[in-house]
Write an enzyme that holds these catalytic residues in place. Sequence first.
Site, PDB file in Angstrom:
ATOM      1  N   SER A   1      44.959  29.344  35.751  1.00 36.04           N
ATOM      2  CA  SER A   1      46.048  29.905  36.542  1.00 36.04           C
ATOM      3  C   SER A   1      45.739  29.594  37.997  1.00 36.04           C
ATOM      4  O   SER A   1      44.690  30.011  38.505  1.00 36.04           O
ATOM      5  CB  SER A   1      46.085  31.423  36.307  1.00 36.04           C
TER       6      SER A   1
ATOM      7  N   LYS B   1      48.717  26.391  34.887  1.00 38.12           N
ATOM      8  CA  LYS B   1      49.750  27.391  35.207  1.00 38.12           C
ATOM      9  C   LYS B   1      49.808  27.531  36.717  1.00 38.12           C
ATOM     10  O   LYS B   1      48.792  27.774  37.366  1.00 38.12           O
ATOM     11  CB  LYS B   1      49.381  28.717  34.531  1.00 38.12           C
TER      12      LYS B   1
ATOM     13  N   LYS C   1      51.111  29.558  39.901  1.00 40.96           N
ATOM     14  CA  LYS C   1      51.691  30.796  40.417  1.00 40.96           C
ATOM     15  C   LYS C   1      52.847  30.391  41.327  1.00 40.96           C
ATOM     16  O   LYS C   1      52.710  29.455  42.132  1.00 40.96           O
ATOM     17  CB  LYS C   1      50.635  31.569  41.211  1.00 40.96           C
TER      18      LYS C   1
ATOM     19  N   ASP D   1      54.142  31.133  36.676  1.00 37.92           N
ATOM     20  CA  ASP D   1      54.087  32.596  36.578  1.00 37.92           C
ATOM     21  C   ASP D   1      54.584  33.185  37.889  1.00 37.92           C
ATOM     22  O   ASP D   1      53.960  33.007  38.936  1.00 37.92           O
ATOM     23  CB  ASP D   1      52.642  33.043  36.300  1.00 37.92           C
TER      24      ASP D   1
ATOM     25  N   GLU E   1      56.594  32.484  33.048  1.00 39.51           N
ATOM     26  CA  GLU E   1      56.024  33.814  32.826  1.00 39.51           C
ATOM     27  C   GLU E   1      56.620  34.837  33.786  1.00 39.51           C
ATOM     28  O   GLU E   1      56.648  34.622  35.003  1.00 39.51           O
ATOM     29  CB  GLU E   1      54.501  33.711  33.005  1.00 39.51           C
TER      30      GLU E   1
ATOM     31  N   ASP F   1      54.568  39.109  30.431  1.00 34.62           N
ATOM     32  CA  ASP F   1      53.229  39.620  30.724  1.00 34.62           C
ATOM     33  C   ASP F   1      53.393  41.110  31.062  1.00 34.62           C
ATOM     34  O   ASP F   1      53.310  41.985  30.168  1.00 34.62           O
ATOM     35  CB  ASP F   1      52.636  38.790  31.887  1.00 34.62           C
TER      36      ASP F   1
ATOM     37  N   LYS G   1      47.089  40.937  27.504  1.00 34.66           N
ATOM     38  CA  LYS G   1      45.960  41.295  28.371  1.00 34.66           C
ATOM     39  C   LYS G   1      45.411  42.616  27.872  1.00 34.66           C
ATOM     40  O   LYS G   1      46.161  43.590  27.718  1.00 34.66           O
ATOM     41  CB  LYS G   1      46.426  41.463  29.823  1.00 34.66           C
TER      42      LYS G   1
ATOM     43  N   GLY H   1      44.471  36.701  32.057  1.00 33.35           N
ATOM     44  CA  GLY H   1      43.278  37.094  32.800  1.00 33.35           C
ATOM     45  C   GLY H   1      43.649  37.951  33.985  1.00 33.35           C
ATOM     46  O   GLY H   1      44.799  37.925  34.438  1.00 33.35           O
TER      47      GLY H   1
END
Length: 374
Positions: free
Chosen positions: A135, A161, A163, A188, A213, A238, A262, A290
């Site tokens: 990420s 991934k 952000k 995400d 996400e 998430d 998670k 994570g």
Amino acid sequence: MRIDAIILRELHMPLVRPFETSFGVTHERRVLLAEIHSEGLIGWGECTAGEHPRFSGEWTDSAWQAITQELGPALAAENPEHGGECPRIFRPVRDNPMAKATLENAIWDIEAQREGISLSRLLGGVRETIPCGVSLSIQPSIPALMAMIEKELAAGYQRIKLKCKPGWDVKIFEAVRHRWPEITLSCDANSAYRMRDIDHLVSFDHFDMLMIEQPLWHDDFYFHSTLQKRLETPICLDESIRNRRDALAAIEMDSCRVINIKLGRVSGFSEAIAVHNAALERGIPVWCGGMLESGIGRAHNIALSTLENFSLPGDVSASARYFTEDIIEPEVTVSPAGEIAIPDTPGRGYEVRTDLIERLTVRKETIRAFALVS
Ligand code: OSB
Ligand code: MG
């Protein structure tokens, strides 16, 4: 098992580089660790709450209070044989999932040691290695992001991934796809968009991503379902998924086609397994997210990721990406094929470096027993 002592600590662990999401930047982790002593064994649990209530309503200080004042005393008053009894013990306390997971996961950790099997086996894991992704934090510039992707791909990571947030989305997707048309890519948003952005979000379909996400509100299913009807790209939830019931609602409403599990967000191993099983039965793949964990949370994430339906690469990556020194031995490493090998020694499979933990500890409290409901 008799609970002989519960010790809660706070450690300060600077990150090797800041981590920025749509809701803020983290420079240093304030990590809470629970250390539970039982009949000669010691189990460890990590609290994944952030330093501020931005990912969810929990944060380091609220979790400290929930554990020392409510959950810890309730657990100390019981003799749970299995980690799976913790949800019942903690049920009188609403919310506070990350605080609950801190303690529950330590009990599973002890149970695996007592049974002489790996935590992965105790959970019902079936994998000997797990596939890893990364990420990537919001960066100061596109060249900085490109350099970071190049490094992580060279290290073998199987999925990138990104952000994202308004202003840091299509321009980076274009740059990344231009340079790497074939890599497995996802993004995400951590709830950074609103329904007025729907056409903009639909344009993300151009970038052939594995998933998008949590684009909308942290507590939403309905509007994600509306968005999913317009999108080709699967939505992954998430923040919205707190338990099995949420997973069932989201799947039934088609609010998502992938779930990020998670441990902290769903209150620990018991509920994580329940979410996993619900998704498995409905053909929805999951992966392990994570929360910038230290080695203890990371070891638990690795064990969880060995369950059957963790079929997509997770965000669980090498210790060295986060910390100069991790509190476990050996540190978590990722092979050139982008995999973590599952330890098969009893328990969590990574030794705890108590000397280093002691040095990083800034506060410590021993919890005494009292029952939540008499
Ligand atoms: O949404 O997955 C998230 C980090 C902090 C808070 C929320 C998230 C994240 C990450 C980092 O994406 C995952 C990791 O590398 O631990
Ligand atoms: Mg996320």
